[in-house]
Design an enzyme around this catalytic site. Structure first.
Site, PDB file in Angstrom:
ATOM      1  N   GLY A 521     -31.822  -9.417  30.920  1.00 56.15           N
ATOM      2  CA  GLY A 521     -33.258  -9.173  30.952  1.00 56.15           C
ATOM      3  C   GLY A 521     -33.834  -9.369  29.565  1.00 56.15           C
ATOM      4  CG  ASP A 640     -45.371  -1.075  29.950  1.00 53.10           C
ATOM      5  OD1 ASP A 640     -46.247  -1.531  30.719  1.00 53.10           O
ATOM      6  OD2 ASP A 640     -44.584  -1.791  29.318  1.00 53.10           O
TER       7      ASP A 640
END
Ligand code: NAG
Ligand code: NAG
Ligand code: NAG
Ligand code: NAG
Length: 804
Positions: A521, A640
């Protein structure tokens, strides 16, 4: 942390082996289990024989398809007894074929019976490995000792059997077996794992007295014949030529027998990536087939089996239950709450604390201990609620069937009808304890005793109450203080407030990630790699996040992350195991999440993922946020929240990750001012309005995430009809127009569970109110999702109404 077992990618550059090379393997030849990856290949190169490291430090002596990146294993000698590095397989000069571990001085495996007159060995193009005196006198063959797979030209004769592997990465013997019985019947059984005895036959050809041999022929047909060759039963009639397709018949770890094919030539797929695909499989629905009164069924005790859209069984835990072993989806589920007490004094008040989660079309066959006919659903609920033995009630056709734990043979299928009422405690006592040990229940019963004590107080005089209440609070405080003290372990000293973390050296992490080799990722200023730690027998997979050198920003992110996440300890938050702060290098080490992000799960799947799994993810994410906002010593605003930052573990339990933008609020602070953070589409409007930032920004982002989870689409889709471009707007329009169902248009399961779907949409609309004061706190969001409080009609998100 439990180990996860994964096939390690090994470079496919096999070297020329000693004594092999596509031809005969001569006496005296051997292979060693080490990094040289030597193999003996079949002449065409389709199959290879050799060692495969399937587990750090654990080698399987195996045969596999060598021409595909998956290098799928089709046979192994030592599935239950992995070999250490340095072990050798040798064809000795006197013709013995043995796998030895020279350092431990033990024999792991030998071709049996003792073979005499062996002149050579050969890996054949059929996938069969043979020892032979000459080409017409084979003395031993791997085809005679199949593990979980049969290949074209292989047969299974009377008495022959294959056993499923334990999991898709652990090749040891698992929970299912296929046997060509001596009585002529071909049967699939669940076994009394780890014992190999039969428990329940979930597939049979019913050919007692006539069946003789299972044949997988060269044209890809699989059938059962009688002794004279007559075909009695065809398992796979969808013939597939071996000249164009690799093929195998595997009893998979989930108990399903599948005929797989894989194109041999790239152009056969028209440029699509090549992969194994299922030609035919048996049984067609293993969830429904297994209904034994003994054993764990297809999914383990207390869990529910559903056939996914990919036709594979999915094991799901009911609400408020979680997997016993998150890395083994078939291990069954445990209750996350303290079960109802049968103590006569407490049961009345307990009944108020317990509630039901409805699961339509769900049943646990064979777990009944009582049943009534001609009753209403309400009286069925009341009856189960006031009965401390009742874990689940099934309400179906005016009948009420009470079930006790462990629940067996759980399944959800549209053919079942009725609904399961799964009892759970609203008291979320154990949710903050990620430690799956037995201490769990002791702790929570301590706490529930405290709570119960507190509630007894309501009723006596106000003054007395105040005194007693402060005493209770004092007890709770002491209890918490003690708990956090015991959590500090003998790890390297780290900043104040930080518990049980380790400081890692850069070289240590470099080695663990194999030189930052496997990227899993990346974010704006970081890349995440997969890493492995071996500590003796224990192997731990980790995710290592390496912050890139945009010094200032990365440093802030690093500090925010270490100081926020390290204070947390909750099963719905990704755990930070440690960090590295060495010179220019800033790295963070997390638990590894094998199922990737929620974004992938929701948006990259060709069909909407299982509805109940999505419901669990909605709850889990809400619980994680609730913990951050209300249960930590320092309140944390994540800032977030989005599907990319919610990760799924081995059992699809959702965990919030990425605390790089998180804000910590001091105890006396409820708001903060700060520059814009977060990701477009998920950020609350107050970020743009110069308003103070509170925990409500996370509630907003959660609302968007919840909508995406409900509708399996992104909040913003530029290419659809105008009114549907922004999901949050469309959802409110549908709600106002009484057409919530159309939000779930493509999703049958949501349509089956429409009441919950509607409730969730309403909760989401409350969360995305533009006025932060209107948005509920996460705790209330939790209660509304659970249905333990009513969800009032939400106002237009752009209007101003009375807060709830
Ligand atoms: C392997 O050895 C046998 C017996 O010695 C012989 O018949 C056969 O041709 C050999 N095969 C190869 C590929 O060398
Ligand atoms: C092959 O070996 C067997 C047993 O050693 C022997 O009986 C047979 O005659 C041999 N056949 C050939 C063709 O060499
Ligand atoms: C594979 O599963 C078995 C059965 O649970 C277990 O005993 C064994 O340790 C596992 N193997 C590895 C390499 O983890
Ligand atoms: C395999 O079996 C099918 C069905 O009986 C038959 O049509 C086909 O000819 C067989 N192929 C071979 C190579 O024996």
């Amino acid at each position: 942390m439990a180990a996860v077992i994964i096939l390690l990618p090994i470079s496919a550059t096999a070297q020329s082996p000693r004594g092999g090379g596509g031809g005969n393997i001569t006496l005296g030849s051997s292979l060693v289990a080490d990094s040289s990856n030597s193999t003996w290949k079949s002449p065409s190169g389709e199959f290879a024989f050799g060692f495969r490291q399937v587990y750090p430090g654990g080698y399987l002596l195996a045969i596999w398809f060598d021409e595909m990146p998956e290098r799928t294993i089709i046979w192994s000698a030592n599935r239950n007894n992995l070999a250490q590095q340095g072990s050798t397989i040798q064809l000795s000069s006197d013709g013995r074929f043995e796998l030895n571990d020279p350092t431990a001085g033990r024999r792991i495996w030998a071709a049996s019976p003792a073979t005499s007159g062996v002149a050579y060995a050969a890996m054949l193009d059929s996938g069969d490995f043979v020892l032979a005196a000459n080409s017409s006198a084979v003395t031993w063959r791997s085809f005679d000792e199949p593990t979980d797979t049969l290949l074209p030209s292989q047969t299974l004769d009377q008495g022959g059997s294959i056993f499923a592997s334990f999991s898709d990465t652990n090749h040891s013997i698992g929970r299912f077996k296929l046997i060509m019985q001596a009585d002529g019947n071909l049967v699939m059984y669940t076994i009394n794992f780890p014992n190999e005895d039969h428990v329940y036959a979930y597939f049979a050809t019913n050919t007692v007295g006539t069946g003789f041999r299972l044949i997988f022929n060269q044209s890809g047909y699989i059938y059962l014949t009688a002794r004279n060759g007559t075909i009695l039963n065809t398992l796979s009639s969808n013939g597939a030529p071996t000249s164009l397709l690799h093929q195998r018949l595997t009893l998979d770890y989930d108990g399903v027998l599948r005929h797989y094919v894989y194109p041999k030539f790239a152009n056969a797929t028209g440029g699509r990536p090549m992969a194994w695909s299922v030609n035919e499989f048996e049984p067609s629905n293993i969830c429904l087939r297994i209904a034994s009164d003994r054993g764990f069924g297809a999914c383990g005790y207390n869990s529910v089996c559903t056939l996914g859209t990919d036709q594979r069984p999915n094991c799901v835990c009911p609400f408020a239950y979680s997997p016993i072993d998150p890395n083994d989806r078939m291990s069954g589920c445990k209750q996350d709450f303290v079960p109802q007490s049968c103590d006569r004094n407490s049961s009345r008040e307990d009944a108020d604390v317990f509630s039901f989660d409805d699961m339509p079309n769900t049943d646990w066959q064979t777990s009944d201990y009582a049943s009534f006919q001609s009753v209403s659903e309400d009286s069925c609920r009341q009856d189960c609620l006031s009965d401390c033995f009742c874990a689940v009630a099934i309400y179906s056709d005016n009948g009420c069937y009470k079930k006790k734990t462990p629940l067996s043979n759980g399944k959800t299928d549209s053919s079942i009808g009725g609904k399961a009422l799964v009892k759970f405690s609203r008291r979320n006592d154990t949710a903050t304890d990620p430690n799956p040990s037995g201490r769990n229940s002791r702790k929570s019963s301590n706490r529930s005793a405290l709570i119960r004590m507190g509630s007894v107080l309501l009723g006596s005089s106000v003054f007395l109450n105040l005194i007693l209440l402060s005493f209770v609070l004092f007890l709770v405080f002491c209890y918490r203080a003690r708990k956090s003290k015991t959590a500090i372990r003998a790890y390297t000293a780290v900043p104040a407030g930080v518990v049980s973390m380790r400081s890692f050296g850069f070289d240590e992490l470099k080695e663990a990630t194999n030189g930052f080799n496997e990227e899993i990722g990346s974010g704006a200023c970081s890349t995440v790699y997969k890493g492995t730690f071996n500590e003796g027998e224990n192997v731990t997979f980790v995710a290592v996040k390496k912050l890139t050198k945009i010094a200032e920003e990365a440093d802030q992110e690093f500090k925010a992350e270490v100081s926020s996440i390290s204070r947390t300890n909750h099963k719905n938050l990704v755990r930070l195991l440690g960090y590295c702060d060495e010179g220019q290098n800033r790295l963070l080490v997390y638990e590894y999440m094998p199922n990737g992000s929620l974004a992938n799960f929701l948006f990259e799947n060709p069909s909407p993922p299982n509805w109940y799994r999505r419901v669990q993810i909605a709850f889990a994410t809400a619980r994680g946020l609730c913990y951050l906002h209300e249960e930590c010593t320092t309140q944390i605003i994540h800032c977030d929240i989005k599907p990319q930052n919610v990760l799924l573990d081995g059992s699809h339990v959702a965990k919030i990750s990425d605390f790089g933008l998180a804000k910590l609020l001091r105890a006396d602070q409820t708001r903060t001012n700060t520059g814009i953070r977060g990701t477009r589409g998920y950020v609350a409007p107050e970020w743009f309005r110069n308003m103070p930032i509170t925990v409500k920004v996370d509630v907003y982002s959660y609302g968007i995430l919840l909508l995406e989870l409900l509708c399996c689409r992104r909040n913003f889709l530029p290419d659809v009809e105008d009114e549907k471009v922004v999901l949050a707007d469309w959802a409110y329009d549908c709600y106002r127009g009484g057409a919530i169902r159309s939000l779930a248009a493509d999703d049958e399961v949501a349509a089956d569970d429409l009441k919950r779907f509607e409730r969730f949409v309403m909760v989401a609309i409350w969360c995305v109110q533009e006025d932060p004061a209107l948005r509920p706190h996460m705790k209330r969001v939790m209660h509304m999702l659970e249905g333990s409080v009513q969800v009032p009609a939400p106002p237009d998100p752009t209007s101003f109404a009375t807060p709830i």
